[in-house]
Design a protein around this motif. Structure first.
Motif, PDB file in Angstrom:
ATOM      1  N   UNK A 253      27.264  49.272  43.817  1.00 18.87           N
ATOM      2  CA  UNK A 253      27.669  49.135  42.416  1.00 18.87           C
ATOM      3  C   UNK A 253      29.177  49.010  42.293  1.00 18.87           C
ATOM      4  N   UNK A 254      29.924  49.918  42.923  1.00 20.07           N
ATOM      5  CA  UNK A 254      31.377  49.884  42.774  1.00 20.07           C
ATOM      6  C   UNK A 254      31.991  48.705  43.511  1.00 20.07           C
ATOM      7  N   UNK A 255      31.365  48.249  44.581  1.00 22.24           N
ATOM      8  CA  UNK A 255      31.859  47.082  45.303  1.00 22.24           C
ATOM      9  C   UNK A 255      31.706  45.822  44.456  1.00 22.24           C
ATOM     10  N   UNK A 256      30.495  45.599  43.950  1.00 17.37           N
ATOM     11  CA  UNK A 256      30.241  44.351  43.233  1.00 17.37           C
ATOM     12  C   UNK A 256      30.801  44.379  41.811  1.00 17.37           C
ATOM     13  N   UNK A 257      30.643  45.511  41.105  1.00 12.13           N
ATOM     14  CA  UNK A 257      31.223  45.573  39.763  1.00 12.13           C
ATOM     15  C   UNK A 257      32.747  45.584  39.848  1.00 12.13           C
ATOM     16  N   UNK A 258      33.282  46.164  40.942  1.00  8.04           N
ATOM     17  CA  UNK A 258      34.728  46.110  41.149  1.00  8.04           C
ATOM     18  C   UNK A 258      35.201  44.683  41.331  1.00  8.04           C
ATOM     19  N   UNK A 259      34.460  43.892  42.121  1.00  3.74           N
ATOM     20  CA  UNK A 259      34.828  42.486  42.279  1.00  3.74           C
ATOM     21  C   UNK A 259      34.742  41.763  40.943  1.00  3.74           C
ATOM     22  N   UNK A 260      33.682  42.025  40.179  1.00  2.82           N
ATOM     23  CA  UNK A 260      33.534  41.366  38.882  1.00  2.82           C
ATOM     24  C   UNK A 260      34.689  41.731  37.957  1.00  2.82           C
ATOM     25  N   UNK A 261      35.111  43.004  37.972  1.00  2.00           N
ATOM     26  CA  UNK A 261      36.279  43.409  37.181  1.00  2.00           C
ATOM     27  C   UNK A 261      37.512  42.624  37.598  1.00  2.00           C
ATOM     28  N   UNK A 262      37.702  42.469  38.901  1.00  2.00           N
ATOM     29  CA  UNK A 262      38.864  41.727  39.383  1.00  2.00           C
ATOM     30  C   UNK A 262      38.793  40.254  38.979  1.00  2.00           C
ATOM     31  N   UNK A 263      37.600  39.660  39.085  1.00  4.44           N
ATOM     32  CA  UNK A 263      37.440  38.259  38.685  1.00  4.44           C
ATOM     33  C   UNK A 263      37.697  38.086  37.199  1.00  4.44           C
ATOM     34  N   UNK A 264      37.142  38.977  36.390  1.00  4.29           N
ATOM     35  CA  UNK A 264      37.360  38.905  34.940  1.00  4.29           C
ATOM     36  C   UNK A 264      38.835  39.098  34.619  1.00  4.29           C
ATOM     37  N   UNK A 265      39.475  40.047  35.310  1.00  3.91           N
ATOM     38  CA  UNK A 265      40.894  40.279  35.084  1.00  3.91           C
ATOM     39  C   UNK A 265      41.747  39.088  35.465  1.00  3.91           C
ATOM     40  N   UNK A 266      41.481  38.501  36.624  1.00  3.40           N
ATOM     41  CA  UNK A 266      42.236  37.323  37.047  1.00  3.40           C
ATOM     42  C   UNK A 266      42.027  36.159  36.078  1.00  3.40           C
ATOM     43  N   UNK A 267      40.771  35.989  35.646  1.00  3.83           N
ATOM     44  CA  UNK A 267      40.496  34.935  34.678  1.00  3.83           C
ATOM     45  C   UNK A 267      41.331  35.102  33.427  1.00  3.83           C
ATOM     46  N   UNK A 268      41.396  36.322  32.903  1.00  2.00           N
ATOM     47  CA  UNK A 268      42.195  36.568  31.697  1.00  2.00           C
ATOM     48  C   UNK A 268      43.674  36.320  31.942  1.00  2.00           C
ATOM     49  N   UNK A 269      44.155  36.668  33.117  1.00  2.00           N
ATOM     50  CA  UNK A 269      45.558  36.440  33.438  1.00  2.00           C
ATOM     51  C   UNK A 269      45.907  34.961  33.384  1.00  2.00           C
ATOM     52  N   UNK A 270      44.916  34.090  33.675  1.00  4.98           N
ATOM     53  CA  UNK A 270      45.141  32.653  33.652  1.00  4.98           C
ATOM     54  C   UNK A 270      44.555  31.982  32.408  1.00  4.98           C
ATOM     55  N   UNK A 271      44.173  32.796  31.415  1.00 11.81           N
ATOM     56  CA  UNK A 271      43.708  32.233  30.155  1.00 11.81           C
ATOM     57  C   UNK A 271      42.245  31.844  30.133  1.00 11.81           C
TER      58      UNK A 271
END
Length: 471
Positions: free
Chosen positions: A235-253
């Motif tokens: 859970x923490x591995x995959x949801x952590x990756x999803x958090x990072x992907x969502x965060x990076x996406x927001x950083x780039x609009x």
């Protein structure tokens, strides 16, 4: 390259941020996104980048053709072409082995190939794009550059979430960066990194030690410790990756959909799959279950459709019988809940249902998922059911070596997700707190401290790959 890798954190990411955010013109922004994403993928998979490029070109051309010629055989032709690399790289060797082809034979050697990173994710995105165009829900993009930036976009390229073009195409057509969105993205990214490096990796060391035991050494205590540790790790591995992907996406609009919504808060397997890996569940619902007839068929046909979907869900995760059985295992509980309780299974509210039914079922399922073979899965499950043997409560030395005080502490912190009573992800909560002045500084302190911890871990230890990189 993974998000917790030193090369990504201290070289690639700063360059990507400075490059993309410095370019105001949409075309230059898309060029930089595409080049950086392709470079990221080449670093991760080398010449296997050709599979991504093939999928990109076929789906782009297919979208234009299908928009004008909506005959089913035309759509089917392009779908087959898109699926071919996935079928060869991921499943051909598995099928050959299932039919008794020796792995060291000429055919076995030809089919035993390295799996391109993220091939299941970008293949499913390309399929969704093509089908959406066929259904008239989306216009085929005439810009190869814009579509290429979407399909190769590095934050979700390798391990999701599965992002549909119709949900994000407007973000790729114009600049949507803002200070608020960028700040939210930074916080979400750091939060995901902490989940991965502190909790998932700590729990993973205990899980690996338990699942590394020989069959005779798997005691009742070790089996449940391994099941619990892996339940937290994945859970923490995959949801952590999803958090990072969502965060990076927001950083780039670019705004990605949420992929998890407190899945261990569920009271039924039906509800669990509405909260776990949401983008995959929705993909199978819209592009497999509904085309098979969905709920519009007879009850028996609906049951068959559901089992087909969950068999596909299992095999999507990997070319092994453990994944197939794991998918069918979940499908069987979905059918049982549907037969006994109908739609009310989605609305169970009692806490005892979660602890007496949902969590034990899910944990046994994770044992099947994590096991190296069906035999090992069987040994673990048998051990989990035998608490009264002479050595049932003993813990092998190999597990104690991995269960350091720090690992146990992080595992216990991770276990809070099993008891919390809110379906609002912490990452979403942190983004909301930013809107108040006091909250902003509290989250800023959390992020600064988190980045310092992440930097120390990244610089002082070897990175561990994300579990979903193999899918």
């Amino acid at each position: 390259m993974v998000f917790s890798d030193r090369a990504f954190l201290f070289l690639f990411l700063p360059v990507a941020i400075l490059t993309i955010l410095a370019l105001s013109r949409v075309r230059l922004r898309l060029i930089s996104i595409t080049l950086l994403s392709l470079g990221f993928y080449f670093y991760s998979s080398g010449l296997l980048i050709l599979t991504l490029i093939f999928c990109l070109i076929v789906s782009f051309v297919g979208g234009i053709v299908v928009e004008f010629d909506k005959r089913k055989w035309v759509l089917s032709l392009f779908l087959i072409l898109i699926f071919l690399p996935l079928l060869y790289f991921k499943y051909a060797f598995f099928v050959a082995q299932s039919f008794g082809v020796p792995s060291d034979s000429q055919i076995g050697s030809l089919l035993r190939v390295v799996l391109p990173a993220g091939i299941s994710f970008f293949t499913f995105q390309a399929v969704a794009y093509l089908v959406d165009v066929y259904r008239g829900e989306l216009r085929a993009d005439r810009s190869l550059l814009r579509y290429g930036a979407y399909l190769s976009f590095f934050p979700q390229l390798i391990a999701g979430p599965i992002v549909r073009y119709k949900d994000v195409h407007e973000d790729f057509e114009a600049n949507h960066e803002s200070v608020d969105r960028f700040t939210e993205g930074v916080v979400r990214f750091i939060h995901g990194l902490l989940k991965k490096l502190l909790i998932a990796d700590s729990a993973g060391r205990i899980a690996d030690a338990c699942f590394g035991l020989a069959g005779d050494d798997v005691t009742f205590a070790a089996a449940w410790a391994g099941a619990l540790a892996y339940t937290i790790q994945i859970y923490f591995d995959f949801s952590g990756y999803s958090d990072m992907a969502i965060g990076l996406g927001k950083m780039f609009g670019i705004k990605f959909p949420e992929n998890f919504r407190a899945p261990y808060e569920s009271r039924s397997i039906t509800e669990f799959w509405r909260r776990w890996h949401i983008s995959l569940s929705n993909w199978f619902r819209d592009y497999l279950y509904i085309p098979l007839g969905g709920n519009r068929s007879t009850q028996m046909r609906v049951y068959v459709n559901l089992m087909l979907v969950f068999a596909a869900t299992g095999i999507w995760h990997g070319a092994a019988w453990t994944f197939v059985i794991w998918g069918l295992y979940h499908g069987a509980f979905i059918l049982m809940e549907r037969f006994l309780f109908g739609s009310s299974a989605r609305r169970f509210s009692s806490e005892w249902v979660r602890f007496a039914y949902l969590l034990p079922v899910v944990m046994v399922g994770w044992v099947i998922f994590r096991a190296d073979s069906l035999r090992q899965a069987g040994e673990f499950i048998v051990a989990m059911l035998v608490p009264f043997s002479s050595e049932a409560w003993t813990m092998p030395d190999a597990v104690w070596v991995a269960a350091t005080p720090g690992s146990i502490l992080m595992l216990l912190i991770g276990c809070t997700v099993l008891f919390k009573k809110t379906d609002r992800p912490v990452g979403v909560f942190l983004e909301g707190v930013l809107k108040s002045s006091l909250g902003f500084w509290l989250v800023f302190a959390y992020s600064a401290l988190g980045m310092a911890v992440v930097s120390i871990i990244a610089l002082s230890s070897n990175f561990s790959p994300f579990l979903y990189f193999q899918f």
